[in-house]
Design a protein around this motif. Structure first.
Motif, PDB file in Angstrom:
ATOM      1  N   ILE A   1       0.842  -1.204   0.000  1.00 47.98           N
ATOM      2  CA  ILE A   1       0.000   0.000   0.000  1.00 47.98           C
ATOM      3  C   ILE A   1       0.873   1.249   0.000  1.00 47.98           C
ATOM      4  O   ILE A   1       0.641   2.202  -0.760  1.00 47.98           O
ATOM      5  CB  ILE A   1      -0.943   0.003   1.223  1.00 47.98           C
ATOM      6  N   LEU A   2       1.901   1.225   0.837  1.00 45.20           N
ATOM      7  CA  LEU A   2       2.797   2.382   0.930  1.00 45.20           C
ATOM      8  C   LEU A   2       3.559   2.595  -0.372  1.00 45.20           C
ATOM      9  O   LEU A   2       3.710   3.735  -0.836  1.00 45.20           O
ATOM     10  CB  LEU A   2       3.778   2.191   2.091  1.00 45.20           C
ATOM     11  N   SER A   3       4.038   1.511  -0.938  1.00 45.47           N
ATOM     12  CA  SER A   3       4.826   1.625  -2.166  1.00 45.47           C
ATOM     13  C   SER A   3       4.025   2.297  -3.278  1.00 45.47           C
ATOM     14  O   SER A   3       4.517   3.207  -3.967  1.00 45.47           O
ATOM     15  CB  SER A   3       5.295   0.233  -2.606  1.00 45.47           C
ATOM     16  N   LYS A   4       2.773   1.877  -3.439  1.00 40.25           N
ATOM     17  CA  LYS A   4       1.926   2.492  -4.474  1.00 40.25           C
ATOM     18  C   LYS A   4       1.626   3.957  -4.136  1.00 40.25           C
ATOM     19  O   LYS A   4       1.631   4.827  -5.018  1.00 40.25           O
ATOM     20  CB  LYS A   4       0.630   1.712  -4.639  1.00 40.25           C
ATOM     21  N   ALA A   5       1.381   4.223  -2.851  1.00 41.00           N
ATOM     22  CA  ALA A   5       1.088   5.600  -2.441  1.00 41.00           C
ATOM     23  C   ALA A   5       2.272   6.515  -2.731  1.00 41.00           C
ATOM     24  O   ALA A   5       2.105   7.646  -3.206  1.00 41.00           O
ATOM     25  CB  ALA A   5       0.733   5.638  -0.955  1.00 41.00           C
ATOM     26  N   PHE A   6       3.474   6.024  -2.456  1.00 43.14           N
ATOM     27  CA  PHE A   6       4.665   6.844  -2.708  1.00 43.14           C
ATOM     28  C   PHE A   6       4.863   7.062  -4.212  1.00 43.14           C
ATOM     29  O   PHE A   6       5.276   8.144  -4.642  1.00 43.14           O
ATOM     30  CB  PHE A   6       5.889   6.196  -2.085  1.00 43.14           C
ATOM     31  N   ASP A   7       4.562   6.029  -4.999  1.00 44.15           N
ATOM     32  CA  ASP A   7       4.647   6.186  -6.459  1.00 44.15           C
ATOM     33  C   ASP A   7       3.690   7.276  -6.942  1.00 44.15           C
ATOM     34  O   ASP A   7       3.978   7.983  -7.922  1.00 44.15           O
ATOM     35  CB  ASP A   7       4.322   4.865  -7.159  1.00 44.15           C
TER      36      ASP A   7
ATOM     37  N   ASN B   1       2.861  22.859  -0.951  1.00 43.99           N
ATOM     38  CA  ASN B   1       1.900  21.817  -0.609  1.00 43.99           C
ATOM     39  C   ASN B   1       2.528  20.686   0.207  1.00 43.99           C
ATOM     40  O   ASN B   1       1.928  19.625   0.382  1.00 43.99           O
ATOM     41  CB  ASN B   1       1.280  21.240  -1.890  1.00 43.99           C
ATOM     42  N   GLY B   2       3.749  20.913   0.691  1.00 45.13           N
ATOM     43  CA  GLY B   2       4.394  19.921   1.542  1.00 45.13           C
ATOM     44  C   GLY B   2       5.236  18.929   0.770  1.00 45.13           C
ATOM     45  O   GLY B   2       5.392  19.016  -0.453  1.00 45.13           O
ATOM     46  N   LEU B   3       5.794  17.978   1.514  1.00 44.75           N
ATOM     47  CA  LEU B   3       6.648  16.948   0.927  1.00 44.75           C
ATOM     48  C   LEU B   3       5.788  15.883   0.248  1.00 44.75           C
ATOM     49  O   LEU B   3       4.905  15.306   0.881  1.00 44.75           O
ATOM     50  CB  LEU B   3       7.512  16.307   2.007  1.00 44.75           C
ATOM     51  N   THR B   4       6.048  15.643  -1.007  1.00 52.94           N
ATOM     52  CA  THR B   4       5.301  14.606  -1.732  1.00 52.94           C
ATOM     53  C   THR B   4       6.290  13.749  -2.519  1.00 52.94           C
ATOM     54  O   THR B   4       6.973  14.274  -3.404  1.00 52.94           O
ATOM     55  CB  THR B   4       4.281  15.225  -2.701  1.00 52.94           C
ATOM     56  N   PRO B   5       6.394  12.464  -2.186  1.00 53.80           N
ATOM     57  CA  PRO B   5       5.672  11.765  -1.134  1.00 53.80           C
ATOM     58  C   PRO B   5       6.358  11.935   0.230  1.00 53.80           C
ATOM     59  O   PRO B   5       7.495  12.388   0.306  1.00 53.80           O
ATOM     60  CB  PRO B   5       5.740  10.310  -1.590  1.00 53.80           C
TER      61      PRO B   5
ATOM     62  N   LYS C   1     -15.194  15.030  -2.864  1.00 55.98           N
ATOM     63  CA  LYS C   1     -14.038  14.221  -3.263  1.00 55.98           C
ATOM     64  C   LYS C   1     -13.549  13.434  -2.050  1.00 55.98           C
ATOM     65  O   LYS C   1     -13.573  13.922  -0.931  1.00 55.98           O
ATOM     66  CB  LYS C   1     -12.929  15.112  -3.822  1.00 55.98           C
ATOM     67  N   TYR C   2     -13.064  12.193  -2.284  1.00 55.50           N
ATOM     68  CA  TYR C   2     -12.766  11.279  -1.196  1.00 55.50           C
ATOM     69  C   TYR C   2     -11.303  10.835  -1.217  1.00 55.50           C
ATOM     70  O   TYR C   2     -10.676  10.783  -2.269  1.00 55.50           O
ATOM     71  CB  TYR C   2     -13.664  10.040  -1.292  1.00 55.50           C
ATOM     72  N   LYS C   3     -10.826  10.500  -0.023  1.00 52.07           N
ATOM     73  CA  LYS C   3      -9.473   9.937   0.093  1.00 52.07           C
ATOM     74  C   LYS C   3      -9.515   8.738   1.033  1.00 52.07           C
ATOM     75  O   LYS C   3     -10.387   8.634   1.897  1.00 52.07           O
ATOM     76  CB  LYS C   3      -8.495  11.004   0.571  1.00 52.07           C
ATOM     77  N   PRO C   4      -8.542   7.811   0.877  1.00 52.16           N
ATOM     78  CA  PRO C   4      -8.646   6.518   1.564  1.00 52.16           C
ATOM     79  C   PRO C   4      -8.076   6.519   2.983  1.00 52.16           C
ATOM     80  O   PRO C   4      -7.067   7.173   3.280  1.00 52.16           O
ATOM     81  CB  PRO C   4      -7.806   5.593   0.665  1.00 52.16           C
ATOM     82  N   VAL C   5      -8.764   5.749   3.843  1.00 52.39           N
ATOM     83  CA  VAL C   5      -8.222   5.424   5.160  1.00 52.39           C
ATOM     84  C   VAL C   5      -8.274   3.909   5.321  1.00 52.39           C
ATOM     85  O   VAL C   5      -9.291   3.282   5.001  1.00 52.39           O
ATOM     86  CB  VAL C   5      -8.989   6.129   6.300  1.00 52.39           C
ATOM     87  N   HIS C   6      -7.173   3.328   5.765  1.00 55.27           N
ATOM     88  CA  HIS C   6      -7.070   1.885   5.966  1.00 55.27           C
ATOM     89  C   HIS C   6      -7.046   1.610   7.467  1.00 55.27           C
ATOM     90  O   HIS C   6      -6.254   2.222   8.199  1.00 55.27           O
ATOM     91  CB  HIS C   6      -5.788   1.329   5.344  1.00 55.27           C
TER      92      HIS C   6
END
Length: 730
Positions: A448-454, A518-522, A570-575
């Motif tokens: 999950i993290l790897s895809k989010a960072f990509d 807008n901050g550090l991405t990722p 608009k929505y964003k994910p929480v696991h």
């Protein structure tokens, strides 16, 4: 009075009230400073004090510090022979020796002066150290009198000089007169009934204030007791459709307030707009109050806006005692946690001062969501006590169970006394912003993290304990070495935590500036519950351990938080990680029920359903019986006047961060620092965690009595303080 002075007497400017670690302040200087403070406090507190008697109490309160026993100790004078050491080996309480100067005052003032002076450090009876006036009299009898008047003719002229400096009439006080004065005080204390002592609170507040600021006392007194200038929050320009509470008027004659609204709806503004006097602003977590304090400082021009950093000063060796840190009465706005108000119901040391400071003020209880039955019981009792002292109470929440809401409404006096504000389902649906996915197996988290960072996302991970957060940080730092990461929890130096929170809000989250944008991405931020409330951050994705539903909703509010016409809908994910095994500091049945209420497969968590879900998790108000610990019940006090309770109910029942550590590298700096500098070095820890290991660490007998932990500073900078946790909280 010159005939009384010994030829070999030291000059008055050599008689100290404070040691070198506290500024080497002379007795006269300290008396001047306390006198100035008490005059203001006596005038400004809602209680009807006699200002002149109060000033006399301030002048009298520390005259006993001229006693040779105190001066030898403060100047670190040791005897040169065994006989000399035995001569001075006795318990001396300077406030008892101070009472020997009562004959200089009219007899009709003695009772009031005793109330001010006799217990400004110790309870008169059952003191944890056994050093109250009645404790010592019972244990030592006449020897107590003899010890406190030892060498009376040599040292009492110093007290006379100070009285004369303040232009008070003086008389020659014989040894017998001094003895009779102390005996009178003993008899007076024995007759004390069950009540609380405003006089004790008054003297303690002035003494603490003057001790904190010393030579700056007069200057620091100037901004006290101001009504806060809340014009910023009343500005018409702040009204917006985006923040629905900004559109609702606060002009309602009812004294109290109950507001239920989603995170980001404008509760803070609304609650502050409901305030008319000085404000006590409470939030659930110690860490969250830092961000609120900064926010208020930027928007309210009053000079004296205070932050209560520590719930208790607890000396872990020997018997447990609590000292509510309340040196700064009279602030325009004070930001703190509800636990820091608990002294007023449990009667721990300093409770009288806190009651005086609170009386007649506006008290905001923001985001009341609690993790234990004890905490819930405590909040209800605090509200009852605040009502007795004429406070206006304003409660705001997004997550309160209906059963608790209804109980609070009843306590506050029902519809006739409570202004109730709730958002409609239609408005609530505009706050839908999270899609929930449940994680059955933590092995998928790296993917999950790897895809989010990509995808250049900012990810926030929240763990329920510090140990788990520290372990996760080390693990993911190895797995993703190129990703910017931060670890933030409560077990950093207070000063470092402020810096971490600043970096989180600017560098990681982004503040819209040219530097951070807008901050550090990722990026990845790993945290504990310290991010749940008040931190104004908005991340792209969250991975969190399961927790009670009210707390989870607060956590989710740190994702997709920025609200604008473009972001609505608009929505964003929480696991959410499935609860398995040990879920401390929570109860498994609550965590499991909360997890079951959540949607899955990235379905939207609908805001208008939250109240029903919370009520499913918390169907009843399971209050713990804390009545036996309360100082007021059945319409009367259960505590003897001029005493406080020594049992640390807050520590034992609520598991809050109530002891203090410092790093070994800070030890020498801490010894010579002032109180504000010390606070920045202190690291709050769970009391039971540290007491399990207390014999391993040196404990300083100064400031907050911190334990000195020999951790390498380099490792501390990476992980914060490392300890084996006992049922950790935060």
């Amino acid at each position: 009075m010159e005939t009384l002075l010994e030829v070999n007497m030291l000059p008055l400017n050599k008689i100290l009230a404070k040691s070198i670690n506290y500024g080497s302040l002379t007795l006269l200087e300290h008396t001047q400073q306390v006198s100035k403070a008490i005059e203001l406090f006596a005038q400004k507190y809602a209680f009807n004090f006699d200002v002149e008697i109060a000033k006399k109490g301030a002048i009298l309160h520390d005259l006993g510090k001229a006693h040779p026993h105190f001066q030898r100790k403060i100047n670190k004078i040791n005897g040169t022979t065994l006989v000399e050491n035995r001569e001075w080996d006795f318990t001396h309480r300077h406030e008892i020796s101070s009472l020997a100067f009562l004959p200089c005052f009219p007899s009709y003032e003695w009772d009031s002066l005793i109330d001010l002076v006799v217990a400004h450090h110790k309870s008169i009876q059952d003191d944890p150290t056994g050093r109250g006036i009645l404790d010592l009299m019972q244990k030592e009898g006449d020897e107590m009198i003899d010890n406190h008047l030892k060498d009376w003719e040599i040292w009492y002229p110093y007290g006379i000089q100070i009285l004369q400096y303040f232009q008070l009439p003086t008389v020659a006080i014989s040894r017998k007169d001094a003895e009779n004065a102390i005996l009178y005080a003993v008899k007076y204390c024995k007759k004390k009934s069950f009540n609380f002592s405003p006089a004790r609170g008054l003297l303690k507040s002035a003494d603490h204030f003057a001790s904190a600021f010393m030579h700056s006392t007069e200057e620091k007194l100037k901004p006290l007791f101001e009504r806060p200038d809340l014009a910023y929050y009343h500005d018409e320009k702040r009204k917006s459709d985006i923040y629905p509470l900004s559109q609702i008027s606060t002009n309602d004659s009812r004294r109290h307030t109950l507001v239920v609204a989603s995170t980001g709806a404008g509760k803070t503004d609304f609650l502050l707009r409901r305030c008319y006097g000085r404000v006590f602003y409470t939030l659930p977590f110690q860490a969250s109050i830092n961000a609120m304090w900064e926010r208020i400082c930027k928007t309210v021009p009053n000079k004296d806006i205070r932050l209560l950093h520590a719930t208790s000063k607890i000396i872990a060796r020997g018997k447990i005692d609590e000292q509510i840190l309340q040196p700064l009465a009279g602030s325009a706005i004070k930001v703190l946690t509800p636990h820091q108000l608990a002294a007023i119901i449990f009667g721990t040391s300093g409770f009288e001062t806190m009651i005086l400071d609170l009386e007649g003020t506006d008290v905001i209880l923001d985001e009341i969501h609690t993790y234990s039955d004890y905490s819930r019981s405590m909040v209800l009792e605090i509200v009852k006590t605040l009502l007795r002292f004429n406070c206006r109470i304003h409660i705001g929440t997004a997550t309160m169970p209906s059963i608790l809401y209804n109980e609070l409404k009843k306590i506050l006096g029902g519809e006739d006394n409570v202004y109730e504000v709730k958002l409609s389902d239609e408005i609530l649906d505009t706050f839908n912003r999270h899609q929930v996915s449940k994680i059955e197996n933590e092995d998928i988290i790296p993917d999950i993290l790897s895809k989010a960072f990509d995808d250049k996302e900012k990810v926030l991970m929240v763990y329920n304990t510090i140990n788990k957060a520290q372990d996760a940080y080390m693990d993911f730092k190895k797995k993703f070495p190129a990703i910017d990461m931060m670890l933030i929890h409560s077990r950093f130096r207070r000063g470092d935590r402020v810096d971490l929170e600043t970096r989180l809000k600017t560098e990681f989250n982004g503040d819209g500036s040219e530097i951070y944008g807008n901050g550090l991405t990722p990026c990845l931020v790993i945290s504990t519950q310290v991010v749940e409330v008040s931190l104004d951050i908005s991340f792209d994705r969250m991975i969190t351990q399961a927790a009670p539903l009210d707390g989870l909703i607060q956590r989710f509010g740190r994702v997709n938080r920025k609200r604008s016409k473009d972001t609505i809908g608009k929505y964003k994910p929480v696991h959410v990680i499935k609860p398995i095994g040990n879920v401390l500091p929570y109860k498994m049945e609550i965590v499991r029920a909360s997890y079951e209420q959540l949607p899955d497969n990235f379905d939207v968590l609908e805001e208008h359903t939250l109240q029903k879900k919370i009520d499913e998790v918390f169907p009843s108000l399971d209050l713990k019986a804390i009545e036996t610990h309360l100082i007021y019940r059945d319409n009367g006090y259960t505590i003897k006047e001029l005493t406080n309770y020594k049992k640390a109910v807050i520590v034992e029942a609520l598991e809050i961060e109530s002891a203090t550590c410092i790093l070994e590298c800070d030890r020498d700096k801490y010894l010579t620092a002032n109180w504000e500098e010390r606070i920045m070095m202190e690291i709050p820890v769970n009391y039971k965690t540290i007491t399990r290991q207390k014999m391993k660490y040196e404990q300083l007998e100064i400031g907050a009595y911190p334990f000195v932990v020999p951790q390498e500073e380099e490792m501390y900078k990476i992980l914060g303080l490392q300890l084996v946790e006992h049922n950790p909280f935060l």
